[in-house]
Scaffold this motif. Sequence first.
Motif, PDB file in Angstrom:
ATOM      1  N   GLU A   1     -11.420  -4.533  -5.700  1.00 37.16           N
ATOM      2  CA  GLU A   1     -10.333  -5.366  -5.180  1.00 37.16           C
ATOM      3  C   GLU A   1     -10.909  -6.667  -4.617  1.00 37.16           C
ATOM      4  O   GLU A   1     -12.059  -6.702  -4.177  1.00 37.16           O
ATOM      5  CB  GLU A   1      -9.591  -4.629  -4.050  1.00 37.16           C
ATOM      6  N   SER A   2     -10.081  -7.683  -4.595  1.00 36.56           N
ATOM      7  CA  SER A   2     -10.518  -8.931  -3.973  1.00 36.56           C
ATOM      8  C   SER A   2     -10.560  -8.741  -2.456  1.00 36.56           C
ATOM      9  O   SER A   2      -9.882  -7.859  -1.907  1.00 36.56           O
ATOM     10  CB  SER A   2      -9.555 -10.061  -4.325  1.00 36.56           C
TER      11      SER A   2
ATOM     12  N   PHE B   1      -7.126  -9.123  -0.866  1.00 37.61           N
ATOM     13  CA  PHE B   1      -6.226  -7.992  -1.073  1.00 37.61           C
ATOM     14  C   PHE B   1      -6.677  -6.803  -0.222  1.00 37.61           C
ATOM     15  O   PHE B   1      -5.856  -6.094   0.374  1.00 37.61           O
ATOM     16  CB  PHE B   1      -6.197  -7.614  -2.558  1.00 37.61           C
TER      17      PHE B   1
ATOM     18  N   GLN C   1      -5.520  -7.308   3.164  1.00 42.54           N
ATOM     19  CA  GLN C   1      -4.085  -7.029   3.291  1.00 42.54           C
ATOM     20  C   GLN C   1      -3.838  -5.518   3.406  1.00 42.54           C
ATOM     21  O   GLN C   1      -2.995  -5.074   4.199  1.00 42.54           O
ATOM     22  CB  GLN C   1      -3.356  -7.598   2.075  1.00 42.54           C
ATOM     23  N   GLN C   2      -4.576  -4.749   2.612  1.00 42.28           N
ATOM     24  CA  GLN C   2      -4.421  -3.304   2.671  1.00 42.28           C
ATOM     25  C   GLN C   2      -4.896  -2.762   4.028  1.00 42.28           C
ATOM     26  O   GLN C   2      -4.288  -1.862   4.597  1.00 42.28           O
ATOM     27  CB  GLN C   2      -5.216  -2.640   1.529  1.00 42.28           C
TER      28      GLN C   2
ATOM     29  N   TYR D   1       0.391  -9.843  -3.357  1.00 45.74           N
ATOM     30  CA  TYR D   1      -0.644 -10.629  -2.672  1.00 45.74           C
ATOM     31  C   TYR D   1      -0.911 -11.841  -3.552  1.00 45.74           C
ATOM     32  O   TYR D   1      -1.258 -11.699  -4.732  1.00 45.74           O
ATOM     33  CB  TYR D   1      -1.920  -9.812  -2.470  1.00 45.74           C
ATOM     34  N   ALA D   2      -0.725 -13.020  -3.023  1.00 38.73           N
ATOM     35  CA  ALA D   2      -0.903 -14.240  -3.805  1.00 38.73           C
ATOM     36  C   ALA D   2      -1.974 -15.103  -3.156  1.00 38.73           C
ATOM     37  O   ALA D   2      -2.059 -15.191  -1.930  1.00 38.73           O
ATOM     38  CB  ALA D   2       0.406 -15.018  -3.888  1.00 38.73           C
TER      39      ALA D   2
ATOM     40  N   GLU E   1     -10.229 -18.329  -6.070  1.00 37.18           N
ATOM     41  CA  GLU E   1     -10.860 -17.413  -7.016  1.00 37.18           C
ATOM     42  C   GLU E   1     -11.610 -16.379  -6.187  1.00 37.18           C
ATOM     43  O   GLU E   1     -12.478 -16.729  -5.395  1.00 37.18           O
ATOM     44  CB  GLU E   1     -11.841 -18.168  -7.921  1.00 37.18           C
TER      45      GLU E   1
END
Lengths: 839, 241
Positions: free
Chosen positions: B133-134, B137, B140-141, B165-166, B170
């Motif tokens: 995952e980035s 993200f 966020q989790q 998630y936006a 990069e």
Amino acid sequence: MRRLSWLALAGGGVTLFAVALAFHHIARVHAQSSPGAPSSPVAVPCCKGEAPREIDFPYYDLLDGFQSTLMLVSDSPKPIDLTIAVKSLAGQMLTTSQTIGPSQKLSFDLSALVSKLGADPAGPFGEGSVSVFFTGTIMPVVGQISIRNPQLSLAHESVMVENDPGRSDIPAVLNGAWWGLGGGRTGRVMVSNTSGQAQAADVFLDFQGQRHTSQPLFFQPYETKVLDIVQLLTALGADPSQAADGGITIIQRGPHPALIANGRIVDPATGFSTTIDFPLTENEIASSLHADGLPVGEPSTDSPFAGAGSFVPHVVVRNLLSTPQSVTVTLEYPQAPSPDSATSTPAGNQTATPSGAAGNSKKVVIPPPALPGDSAHHPEWGAGVGTTTQTFPLAPTLVLGYSTEDISLAAVIAQLPLPLPFVSVRIQYSGAAGSMEAEVSSVEAKGSLVVDALAQNEGNTWAGSGANPWHLDSNTESILFLTDMSDKPAPIGFSITANGVHYYLTDLTLQPHETRMIDLRKLRDAQIPDFKGNKIPAGATDGSVDWIRLANVAVSGRLMVINRQAGMTSSFDCTNCCCPGQLTTMSAQPDIVDAVLMSQFNEIGMGGFTDCDNNVTYYNETDASTWASNDTSVCGIAGPGTIDANAAGTCTISASFESPGWTWDGGECFHGFPIKQIGYSNDTVQKPTSLSIVSGTSSTTLESSCTTGGLAGCGVTRTFKYQVNDQNGQPIKVANMPFGDVICNTSTNQLNLQSYTTTCGGTTGKCWGTAGPCNQFTDASGQFSEKIPVCAPACKPSGTCTTAGQTVANQTWTVAGSKLGSDVKSISYQCNKILVDGN
Amino acid sequence: MHTRLLLALLFFVSRNASAYVGTTKLEAKLDVRVSEYSLSASGLADALTRVANQFRLPMGIEWVRNETALRNLNLAWKQDTVRAILSSVTRAYPGYAFRIERGVVHVFRRDLVNEKQNFLNLKVPESFEARDESGGFANQQLLYVVQNMVTPRSLPPGAGVGGDYATGMEEKPLTLQLGGVTVREALEILVEASEHKVWVVTFSDGSTLTSTGFLRTETLWHPTPFPDRDQPMWDFLAWGQ
């Protein structure tokens, strides 16, 4: 008739002409001028039309290890056909033709050229003079002959004199000064007859406070004579050791001056060499001279002279009058402001008070310098930028009549705040304009390297422009020194041409008395695009630089080419225009097609200034322009070049700028009728209105197990890129637009989704997420990545992943403050896929 | 059992090795001598994020948005180290200090750092991990999990989670085991590994705690306390944001 003669010459190609035949019938009307007697003011435009032109170079040398290179630079926007005439000492002539391209630099190895033209460089054409003929505006081609002896590290320059039919700069009286003769140093003066007629001149040597009459000179057409100063002194019965410093005056007989001169002082044993200049007296308008960019002491590490040794500047002044006059030499040098000065000095002004300034220190008020972040601050330009100009006046020196004084600065070096990158020298004298001449050179302690700087008269309006050749290689640097000799700021138009590319500096302003050093290697290697997006080609080793003052203030400049390894420097100070650049165009740019609603955008008001050769440079006049909008409801003017994007739509922005029109009275420039130009830009304000999925960017993971709130579930994650679009569906390709989203459940919730994570987090009413901004911004294309996950126990009812219908949620985006209410995304969350608006 | 122990040990060793490398790099950055630097900022967090951006320092900031910490700061340095610059900034705001942890500069208020009302001291559930995952993200989790600990959601049985998630950045995919460490440590690991290099926890001024007894938070972009159901929140920034 004249033109026919030229064509005959050009057509002759490689031809040896008898002196008497060539140009014999060319009639010339030379302007007579003498010190203190300027021609009567007649208002004429500085820039005349095209006419036959001639530039003459008094000397070249191909003997005894000397090499001579003729360098020509065009200041014209169009090609010019040249006829180059190489003349032997006796006046024999070889001609060839060549075309010089727009802003091109041409170099001719005169040895190779003489050979190519069928003569022997070691024979009669081993020394002589050169003339270049063409048709053009007032001085679209300028040049210089660099004479070098690499083995002995000797170098001096043969500077051009404009000698147009009907308008010649050749003075009736030639004045030069020698200094430091003896102890191995010898001096030679080369005098060349530029005309096809015999000429005679009387020669006087000034030394030991007296004027001495020497033997008169008689010239055959196009003949060049080489005078040895020691021999001239000996012939007068003088002991050369007692006339180490002195002057030579050559007064031409007859109504049409045709003699030009150049000289050199050399010491082959040490490599000492310096040029003897013969300044054009008609440009001597003020009683002050200025020389730029000299090394002093051991130069600082940011100096082009760093590591080249320890230098002592010499200011050699020659009093052309029979009565004494006083001379005041002032050193000007860059110095970084002290940390406290910026806050302790009222109104941002700096004062300079050098300690121990020969009992004659004074304060000079100088406006604040460009600081890092200012548009005028370009660190890549090298030393001196972003500093203040400090001054150091020396005690006045009395120079007796017909005397030459070598004012060595050795005694004051210790009082300067060394190390310094360079100093400039101002010379004020008490007599009338043109009654004093000066040679300024800085000599390295071993005597092997001498840096000459031409002493320009501060009233010489021609000094305010230049077209110079430059060269860069592993051993050679090219440095342009520009000096504002006035008490007012001097905007400068500046362009470099290399490999056919024109590169402009549009924010170059010299502060009063500032000398700006522009290191062309650093400028090239910085690879910073200009306002047209052009860069100096990275590998360029040769080119030309054109510069011109854009206000009627005294500016001078010279381009110095230094080869430290060989211990040689050359200075190029060819000037080409008598007045500042004339405002001819104005533009507001660029056309903005992607201004984002409720943002501000910037435009530049760019003035185009045309010089007397129709060459155009540009200057950023944004702050000085008057800005207007044709529709302030769409585009409001927030300030100079700053526009408010008030509403979606299109608008036209105008920038108008007024500049004086310059008129020349034959000696000085003055304001004519003002010139006003207006430039326009057509701009579009875009309102973020919709988002579209960028083709080819969408992917979805395979359905797999996941956990949510401690319960096992299944789900997928879909990833793609969104493009922000405007009211017309056109992409808004703008970076840093903030965005956020809010997700609301609908009645369709078969996956039993009870909460949503969102980009900005938080909640809005009964929905999840906030509009932001929350530190998420679009990329340079106006795009951003969107990742949509789902994890639902409903997708794993019995331990394996399956499908279970859909949950539909509405997602509302806010981009750059605009809520995309007409493009609410309907997201269908499913166990094995996620659809946005059904796709 | 042995396998799990070995894996745990390997993870511990590799995570600490990574932290060691990060710390060494950071120490080198902090010892760099700066010829000249001036800073003008509106408050502690603004000052620290500017310093972090300027010198490319991974940083975690926990501060209280109050009058003292919002005081303007104007300082200039000559021939000082980055460490000295950081010291000057934190010294300008009484009660704050910094230390180096896991390759990250951690700035904190001494009296709050170990408080149990500080959610950063909570342990992340063992099961939490980021797999390919980035960093954004994963953050966020983590936020979702921590919010559920600070303000437990009374979700009906079988409730699922959706969302989005936006980002315009990069971001490279990361696989990180964050279970069992404190929230603070998890953020430091994320900052050390991801493109997001600064986390900022902004505690609200005042003594009112959440209904579950935790200090309330705000964010830099949302300078008012969030409601309990959105507690806690924090900023997770890249350099230059």
